[in-house]
Design a protein around this motif. Structure first.
Motif, mmCIF file in Angstrom:
data_model
loop_
_atom_site.group_PDB
_atom_site.id
_atom_site.type_symbol
_atom_site.label_atom_id
_atom_site.label_comp_id
_atom_site.label_asym_id
_atom_site.label_seq_id
_atom_site.Cartn_x
_atom_site.Cartn_y
_atom_site.Cartn_z
ATOM 1 N N GLY A 35 37.226 41.146 8.369
ATOM 2 C CA GLY A 35 38.297 42.075 8.664
ATOM 3 C C GLY A 35 39.262 41.584 9.721
ATOM 4 N N GLN A 36 39.273 40.283 9.958
ATOM 5 C CA GLN A 36 40.168 39.696 10.946
ATOM 6 C C GLN A 36 39.994 40.313 12.323
ATOM 7 N N VAL A 37 38.779 40.572 12.720
ATOM 8 C CA VAL A 37 38.519 40.999 14.086
ATOM 9 C C VAL A 37 38.479 39.761 14.962
ATOM 10 N N GLY A 38 39.321 39.730 15.968
ATOM 11 C CA GLY A 38 39.287 38.628 16.916
ATOM 12 C C GLY A 38 39.993 37.372 16.465
ATOM 13 N N LYS A 39 40.853 37.436 15.445
ATOM 14 C CA LYS A 39 41.603 36.252 15.036
ATOM 15 C C LYS A 39 42.639 35.934 16.109
ATOM 16 N N PHE A 40 42.613 34.733 16.620
ATOM 17 C CA PHE A 40 43.533 34.345 17.687
ATOM 18 C C PHE A 40 44.898 34.031 17.085
ATOM 19 N N PRO A 41 45.950 34.757 17.474
ATOM 20 C CA PRO A 41 47.276 34.478 16.895
ATOM 21 C C PRO A 41 47.721 33.053 17.197
ATOM 22 N N PRO A 42 47.961 32.229 16.196
ATOM 23 C CA PRO A 42 48.343 30.830 16.441
ATOM 24 C C PRO A 42 49.568 30.682 17.330
ATOM 25 N N SER A 43 50.513 31.605 17.236
ATOM 26 C CA SER A 43 51.726 31.491 18.051
ATOM 27 C C SER A 43 51.422 31.541 19.538
ATOM 28 N N CYS A 44 50.290 32.161 19.929
ATOM 29 C CA CYS A 44 49.949 32.269 21.351
ATOM 30 C C CYS A 44 49.418 30.956 21.920
ATOM 31 N N ASN A 45 49.225 29.952 21.066
ATOM 32 C CA ASN A 45 48.943 28.603 21.552
ATOM 33 C C ASN A 45 50.215 27.904 22.012
ATOM 34 N N ARG A 46 51.378 28.458 21.603
ATOM 35 C CA ARG A 46 52.635 27.758 21.826
ATOM 36 C C ARG A 46 53.626 28.524 22.697
#
Length: 234
Positions: A35-46
């Motif tokens: 259910g996409q719990v805790g998926k780290f948004p890739p944009s927040c790496n950048r």
């Protein structure tokens, strides 16, 4: 308006590709779960995103505690469509970060862009949408004012969160919000949200908030969130 939107989306995409590598997100990165719990948004790496502490995770939801944050927000927009209202606001927020503010100050791109949704009881079925840009930490002590925009300063708050992928649509957000409410029933968090609303607390000003992390040109790995803010008794 359409030209401004195209410029904004292109600039957002370029910012994701060329953002300062020294920007480090301070959030914990919980493992992926159904259910996409805790998926780290890739944009927040950048690019910079607001930091939070993961308090709890359950069946399809997370409970986070956000520290004090600052947002620059549009005036409420009346519309039947969240997608349309958000698109209308993008050009205004883009102009703000490009220097169309009282300080003539350019501001780094951040994520997410959020829309606070307050459904209307009126006959036209229009909701009220307040769209906001997260102000970078370096600008938070003195955020630039601007015409038709206002600053929101959030004290430390708890937020129940449900993630979902793809592109946000007017049909999907209501369903996602309803699923989050359902998953919280019978939990201490659901009771805290109800109590906060009854007391006129954080959750009383909007039904829910939609957070979007990606450029419109990012087709894969999109991360969106429904937020339900609330207070906890000390």
């Amino acid at each position: 308006m359409e030209a401004a939107l195209r410029i904004f989306t292109l600039s957002f995409l370029l910012s994701l590709l060329s953002a300062n590598p020294d920007v480090i997100d301070s959030r914990s990165r919980p493992n992926l779960a159904p259910g996409q719990v805790g998926k780290f948004p890739p944009s927040c790496n950048r690019i910079e995103c607001p930091s939070y502490e993961l308090v709890n995770s359950g069946n399809g939801y997370e409970i986070r505690r956000y520290n004090t944050t600052v947002w620059i927000s549009t005036e409420p927009i009346k519309d039947a469509s969240l997608v349309k209202a958000t698109r209308t606001s993008f050009s205004q927020l883009f102009g703000y970060i490009q220097g169309n503010n009282d300080y003539h100050q350019k501001i780094e791109m951040t994520a997410p862009v959020i829309a606070q949704v307050s459904p209307s009881n009126g006959p036209l079925c229009e909701s009220s949408f307040t769209v906001s840009f997260y102000v970078p930490k370096q600008n938070q002590p003195d955020p630039a004012p601007a015409k038709n925009l206002h600053v929101q300063r959030w004290d430390t708050r708890y937020v129940a969160v449900k993630q979902f992928g793809g592109y946000v649509s007017d049909d999907s957000v209501g369903e996602e919000a309803a699923e989050l409410e359902e998953s919280l029933k019978g939990t201490v968090w659901g009771k805290a949200i109800a109590k906060s609303r009854e007391a006129g607390g954080l959750g009383s000003t909007s039904a829910y908030t939609v957070a979007q992390y990606n450029s419109p040109f990012e087709f894969l790995g999109r991360v969106n969130e429904i937020w339900l803010p609330f207070q906890m008794d000390k």
